[in-house]
Design an enzyme around this catalytic site. Structure first.
Site, PDB file in Angstrom:
ATOM      1  N   THR A 121       0.820  -1.210   0.000  1.00  0.00           N
ATOM      2  CA  THR A 121       0.000   0.000   0.000  1.00  0.00           C
ATOM      3  C   THR A 121       0.861   1.270   0.000  1.00  0.00           C
ATOM      4  O   THR A 121       2.012   1.250   0.452  1.00  0.00           O
ATOM      5  CB  THR A 121      -0.901  -0.002   1.263  1.00  0.00           C
ATOM      6  N   ASP A 122       0.260   2.359  -0.449  1.00  0.00           N
ATOM      7  CA  ASP A 122       0.965   3.649  -0.382  1.00  0.00           C
ATOM      8  C   ASP A 122       1.052   4.165   1.058  1.00  0.00           C
ATOM      9  O   ASP A 122       1.831   5.079   1.349  1.00  0.00           O
ATOM     10  CB  ASP A 122       0.276   4.696  -1.286  1.00  0.00           C
ATOM     11  N   GLU A 123       0.244   3.573   1.966  1.00  0.00           N
ATOM     12  CA  GLU A 123       0.228   4.080   3.349  1.00  0.00           C
ATOM     13  C   GLU A 123       1.555   3.877   4.064  1.00  0.00           C
ATOM     14  O   GLU A 123       1.800   4.506   5.087  1.00  0.00           O
ATOM     15  CB  GLU A 123      -0.896   3.420   4.150  1.00  0.00           C
ATOM     16  N   LYS A 166       2.201  -3.273   7.329  1.00  0.00           N
ATOM     17  CA  LYS A 166       2.472  -3.442   5.885  1.00  0.00           C
ATOM     18  C   LYS A 166       3.911  -3.024   5.570  1.00  0.00           C
ATOM     19  O   LYS A 166       4.597  -3.662   4.767  1.00  0.00           O
ATOM     20  CB  LYS A 166       1.478  -2.630   5.041  1.00  0.00           C
ATOM     21  N   TYR A 181      -1.855  -0.544  11.042  1.00  0.00           N
ATOM     22  CA  TYR A 181      -1.990  -1.220   9.741  1.00  0.00           C
ATOM     23  C   TYR A 181      -0.797  -0.903   8.844  1.00  0.00           C
ATOM     24  O   TYR A 181      -0.135  -1.804   8.318  1.00  0.00           O
ATOM     25  CB  TYR A 181      -3.304  -0.794   9.052  1.00  0.00           C
TER      26      TYR A 181
HETATM   27  P1  NAD Z   1      -9.507  -7.549   2.069  1.00  0.00           P
HETATM   28  O1  NAD Z   1      -9.541  -7.287   3.516  1.00  0.00           O
HETATM   29  O2  NAD Z   1     -10.740  -7.368   1.255  1.00  0.00           O
HETATM   30  O3  NAD Z   1      -9.012  -9.055   1.799  1.00  0.00           O
HETATM   31  C1  NAD Z   1      -7.899  -9.599   2.427  1.00  0.00           C
HETATM   32  C2  NAD Z   1      -8.009 -11.126   2.390  1.00  0.00           C
HETATM   33  O4  NAD Z   1      -6.820 -11.659   3.016  1.00  0.00           O
HETATM   34  C3  NAD Z   1      -9.206 -11.677   3.164  1.00  0.00           C
HETATM   35  O5  NAD Z   1      -9.937 -12.607   2.380  1.00  0.00           O
HETATM   36  C4  NAD Z   1      -8.576 -12.347   4.378  1.00  0.00           C
HETATM   37  O6  NAD Z   1      -9.292 -13.494   4.843  1.00  0.00           O
HETATM   38  C5  NAD Z   1      -7.221 -12.754   3.823  1.00  0.00           C
HETATM   39  N1  NAD Z   1      -6.237 -12.940   4.906  1.00  0.00           N
HETATM   40  C6  NAD Z   1      -5.890 -12.040   5.869  1.00  0.00           C
HETATM   41  N2  NAD Z   1      -4.991 -12.581   6.710  1.00  0.00           N
HETATM   42  C7  NAD Z   1      -4.766 -13.854   6.265  1.00  0.00           C
HETATM   43  C8  NAD Z   1      -3.957 -14.911   6.729  1.00  0.00           C
HETATM   44  N3  NAD Z   1      -3.234 -14.806   7.847  1.00  0.00           N
HETATM   45  N4  NAD Z   1      -3.946 -16.072   6.038  1.00  0.00           N
HETATM   46  C9  NAD Z   1      -4.712 -16.219   4.934  1.00  0.00           C
HETATM   47  N5  NAD Z   1      -5.528 -15.249   4.458  1.00  0.00           N
HETATM   48  C10 NAD Z   1      -5.552 -14.084   5.121  1.00  0.00           C
HETATM   49  O7  NAD Z   1      -8.318  -6.667   1.519  1.00  0.00           O
HETATM   50  P2  NAD Z   1      -8.104  -6.001   0.084  1.00  0.00           P
HETATM   51  O8  NAD Z   1      -8.663  -4.636   0.109  1.00  0.00           O
HETATM   52  O9  NAD Z   1      -8.516  -6.948  -0.970  1.00  0.00           O
HETATM   53  O10 NAD Z   1      -6.509  -5.853   0.096  1.00  0.00           O
HETATM   54  C11 NAD Z   1      -5.675  -6.868  -0.440  1.00  0.00           C
HETATM   55  C12 NAD Z   1      -4.226  -6.448  -0.321  1.00  0.00           C
HETATM   56  O11 NAD Z   1      -4.004  -5.233  -1.019  1.00  0.00           O
HETATM   57  C13 NAD Z   1      -3.771  -6.185   1.121  1.00  0.00           C
HETATM   58  O12 NAD Z   1      -2.476  -6.693   1.274  1.00  0.00           O
HETATM   59  C14 NAD Z   1      -3.787  -4.670   1.246  1.00  0.00           C
HETATM   60  O13 NAD Z   1      -2.842  -4.233   2.187  1.00  0.00           O
HETATM   61  C15 NAD Z   1      -3.416  -4.263  -0.162  1.00  0.00           C
HETATM   62  N6  NAD Z   1      -3.923  -2.947  -0.605  1.00  0.00           N
HETATM   63  C16 NAD Z   1      -5.267  -2.641  -0.470  1.00  0.00           C
HETATM   64  C17 NAD Z   1      -5.743  -1.423  -0.946  1.00  0.00           C
HETATM   65  C18 NAD Z   1      -7.194  -1.036  -0.835  1.00  0.00           C
HETATM   66  O14 NAD Z   1      -7.544   0.110  -1.115  1.00  0.00           O
HETATM   67  N7  NAD Z   1      -8.102  -1.940  -0.464  1.00  0.00           N
HETATM   68  C19 NAD Z   1      -4.852  -0.522  -1.552  1.00  0.00           C
HETATM   69  C20 NAD Z   1      -3.505  -0.866  -1.662  1.00  0.00           C
HETATM   70  C21 NAD Z   1      -3.062  -2.096  -1.194  1.00  0.00           C
HETATM   71  O1  DAU Z   2      -4.162   3.917   0.533  1.00  0.00           O
HETATM   72  C1  DAU Z   2      -4.382   2.540   0.422  1.00  0.00           C
HETATM   73  C2  DAU Z   2      -5.214   2.061   1.591  1.00  0.00           C
HETATM   74  O2  DAU Z   2      -6.530   2.525   1.371  1.00  0.00           O
HETATM   75  C3  DAU Z   2      -5.197   0.544   1.761  1.00  0.00           C
HETATM   76  O3  DAU Z   2      -3.897   0.122   2.060  1.00  0.00           O
HETATM   77  C4  DAU Z   2      -6.156   0.102   2.864  1.00  0.00           C
HETATM   78  O4  DAU Z   2      -6.205  -1.314   2.913  1.00  0.00           O
HETATM   79  C5  DAU Z   2      -7.528   0.658   2.538  1.00  0.00           C
HETATM   80  O5  DAU Z   2      -8.436   0.326   3.582  1.00  0.00           O
HETATM   81  C6  DAU Z   2      -7.485   2.166   2.348  1.00  0.00           C
HETATM   82  O6  DAU Z   2      -7.168   2.829   3.613  1.00  0.00           O
HETATM   83  P1  DAU Z   2      -7.905   4.187   4.063  1.00  0.00           P
HETATM   84  O7  DAU Z   2      -7.791   4.326   5.513  1.00  0.00           O
HETATM   85  O8  DAU Z   2      -7.476   5.332   3.210  1.00  0.00           O
HETATM   86  O9  DAU Z   2      -9.413   3.798   3.615  1.00  0.00           O
HETATM   87  P2  DAU Z   2     -10.830   4.024   4.319  1.00  0.00           P
HETATM   88  O10 DAU Z   2     -11.865   3.646   3.310  1.00  0.00           O
HETATM   89  O11 DAU Z   2     -10.921   3.396   5.657  1.00  0.00           O
HETATM   90  O12 DAU Z   2     -10.889   5.591   4.529  1.00  0.00           O
HETATM   91  C7  DAU Z   2     -10.726   6.483   3.441  1.00  0.00           C
HETATM   92  C8  DAU Z   2     -10.786   7.897   3.995  1.00  0.00           C
HETATM   93  O13 DAU Z   2     -12.121   8.181   4.427  1.00  0.00           O
HETATM   94  C9  DAU Z   2      -9.916   8.118   5.211  1.00  0.00           C
HETATM   95  O14 DAU Z   2      -9.375   9.435   5.137  1.00  0.00           O
HETATM   96  C10 DAU Z   2     -10.861   8.005   6.401  1.00  0.00           C
HETATM   97  C11 DAU Z   2     -12.169   8.513   5.828  1.00  0.00           C
HETATM   98  N1  DAU Z   2     -13.420   7.877   6.327  1.00  0.00           N
HETATM   99  C12 DAU Z   2     -13.492   6.536   6.339  1.00  0.00           C
HETATM  100  C13 DAU Z   2     -14.646   5.901   6.725  1.00  0.00           C
HETATM  101  C14 DAU Z   2     -14.758   4.389   6.760  1.00  0.00           C
HETATM  102  C15 DAU Z   2     -14.497   8.694   6.686  1.00  0.00           C
HETATM  103  O15 DAU Z   2     -14.427   9.936   6.652  1.00  0.00           O
HETATM  104  N2  DAU Z   2     -15.652   8.059   7.054  1.00  0.00           N
HETATM  105  C16 DAU Z   2     -15.788   6.712   7.105  1.00  0.00           C
HETATM  106  O16 DAU Z   2     -16.884   6.199   7.471  1.00  0.00           O
END
Ligand code: NAD
Ligand code: DAU
Length: 362
Positions: free
Chosen positions: A145-147, A174, A170
């Site tokens: 992630t970019d975080e 990562k 988190y």
């Molecule tokens: P998600 O939470 O929807 O899915 C994650 C999956 O990983 C789940 O099905 C969970 O059961 C599985 N998992 C977690 N821990 C595990 C373990 N110990 N063993 C086996 N399976 C396990 O997440 P997502 O949004 O699909 O994100 C996927 C990946 O991409 C993550 O690594 C996340 O950090 C990264 N990522 C997400 C975003 C985003 O915006 N969602 C952005 C950038 C990177």
């Molecule tokens: O940047 C990549 C990341 O983006 C991934 O690595 C994470 O897995 C993914 O969950 C996401 O993280 P964020 O914290 O940015 O996403 P989230 O949807 O939780 O929140 C987005 C923004 O919105 C953040 O600034 C918090 C705000 N927020 C979030 C929720 C759930 C609100 O204002 N209200 C809300 O109810």
């Protein structure tokens, strides 16, 4: 898409939002045998993959196998690798929600750090036993992630050379996993590549994240929680664009390198919420505009102000850039959630999640 010698792929976290999209793309556009390792946690669901298989035809059923395993368990992890005998590993499994990491950091340390460590150990052992020929194309792709780069001010963008500066449990977990992957490359010669991506949105995302949460709250006429002053900025990428970039880097990314992936679509949270409300006003008008549901709530502790990605490296090397526009894909996403309210209720109930606020300091 891939070197024809690559036959089998092991994806971790394919029960999740992004992993599911990657699998749907692989089913459609490759001949690979897909092994989907997932612990089947609260956010996991296979409906999207099953629908895709049903649409493509029965002959696709054998292309996707679920391996129910938990990366925090070394034996299960090693077993899954031996069973799948992969030419490529895509590591997406992680606990992914920042707010949950504030409430319960230990889960993130275990799954994201120890889980990655176990996967690296088992992958290295497997890799060292491969023939020289198979070693020449084996790859371990870590999806991050970019975080990990922390928070930006009003100016600048993250790139591959930005210093790591994670601020939440988190992102720290990562960042640790990225460092482990990088050290397994430098120290043990495991052929790895890392991608760091910005915020994804689209169908099948667990409804705790901003965009699906706001869609559901506005549908049910509930207050829409906007953290702090709503001015925090994220760079939004449609999940299909991310899946395409992942497969591109999995196939062409240079070993030992990392690549940043972004949406070229910076918005502050208030802009995102207003855009959703506007779509809702058109397709499900209320007597009052949906934006009247916005409720400013206590800020997220340690809330990163701004993320933005310079994705010039992946563009320069491979010509990748996002294809989907934010406004069209957001509208598509809103419509998808409204057509899949049953799925949302089902997955929320299964996870025992009722949409209440989480992630405030203990
Ligand atoms: P998600 O939470 O929807 O899915 C994650 C999956 O990983 C789940 O099905 C969970 O059961 C599985 N998992 C977690 N821990 C595990 C373990 N110990 N063993 C086996 N399976 C396990 O997440 P997502 O949004 O699909 O994100 C996927 C990946 O991409 C993550 O690594 C996340 O950090 C990264 N990522 C997400 C975003 C985003 O915006 N969602 C952005 C950038 C990177
Ligand atoms: O940047 C990549 C990341 O983006 C991934 O690595 C994470 O897995 C993914 O969950 C996401 O993280 P964020 O914290 O940015 O996403 P989230 O949807 O939780 O929140 C987005 C923004 O919105 C953040 O600034 C918090 C705000 N927020 C979030 C929720 C759930 C609100 O204002 N209200 C809300 O109810």
């Amino acid at each position: 898409m891939f070197n024809s010698k690559i036959k089998r792929i092991l994806i971790t976290g394919g029960g999740g939002f992004i992993g599911g999209e990657v699998i749907r793309l692989l089913l459609k556009e490759s001949n690979l045998q897909i092994f989907n390792l997932d612990k089947i946690g609260y956010a996991s669901d296979f409906t999207g993959i099953n629908n895709q298989i049903a649409n493509l035809g029965k002959q696709y059923e054998n292309r996707h196998k679920i391996i129910h395993a938990d990366l925090t368990n070394y034996e299960q992890t090693e077993d899954a690798i031996l069973k799948s005998d992969p030419d490529l590993i895509l590591h997406l499994a992680a606990e992914s929600h920042v707010d949950r990491s504030i409430d319960n950091p230990r889960i993130f340390i275990n799954n994201n750090i120890i889980g990655t460590y176990n996967l690296l150990e088992a992958s290295l052992k497997f890799y060292l036993n491969l023939s020289d020929e198979r070693k020449s194309f084996f790859k371990f792709h870590h999806i991050s992630t970019d975080e990990v780069f922390g928070a930006l001010g009003f100016e600048g963008k993250f790139s591959e050379t930005t210093r790591y500066d994670p601020r939440s449990p988190y992102s720290a977990s990562k960042a640790s996993s990225d460092h482990l992957v990088s050290s397994w490359y430098h120290t043990y010669g495991l052929p790895t590549v890392i991608t760091n991506c910005s915020n994804n949105y689209g169908p099948w995302q667990f409804p705790e994240k901003l965009i699906p949460n706001v869609i559901l709250k506005s549908f049910y006429n509930q207050k829409i929680p906007l953290y702090g002053d709503g001015k925090n900025v994220r760079d939004w990428l449609f999940v299909e664009d991310h899946a395409e970039a992942i497969l591109l880097i999995a196939s062409k990314g240079r070993i030992g390198e990392s690549y940043c992936i972004g949406g070229d679509s910076e918005k502050n949270n208030k802009e995102v919420v207003l855009a959703i409300c506007e779509v809702m006003d058109q397709i499900k008008p209320n007597n009052k505009p949906h934006e009247s549901l916005i409720n400013y709530v206590q800020d997220r502790p340690g809330h990163d102000f701004r993320y933005a990605i310079d994705f010039n490296k992946i563009y320069r090397e491979f010509g990748w850039r996002p294809k989907f526009s934010f406004s069209e894909s957001l509208e598509r996403t809103v419509k998808w959630y409204l057509e899949n309210l049953d799925w949302c209720e089902k997955i929320k109930n299964k996870a025992n999640y009722d949409g209440s606020r989480i992630g405030l300091k203990k």
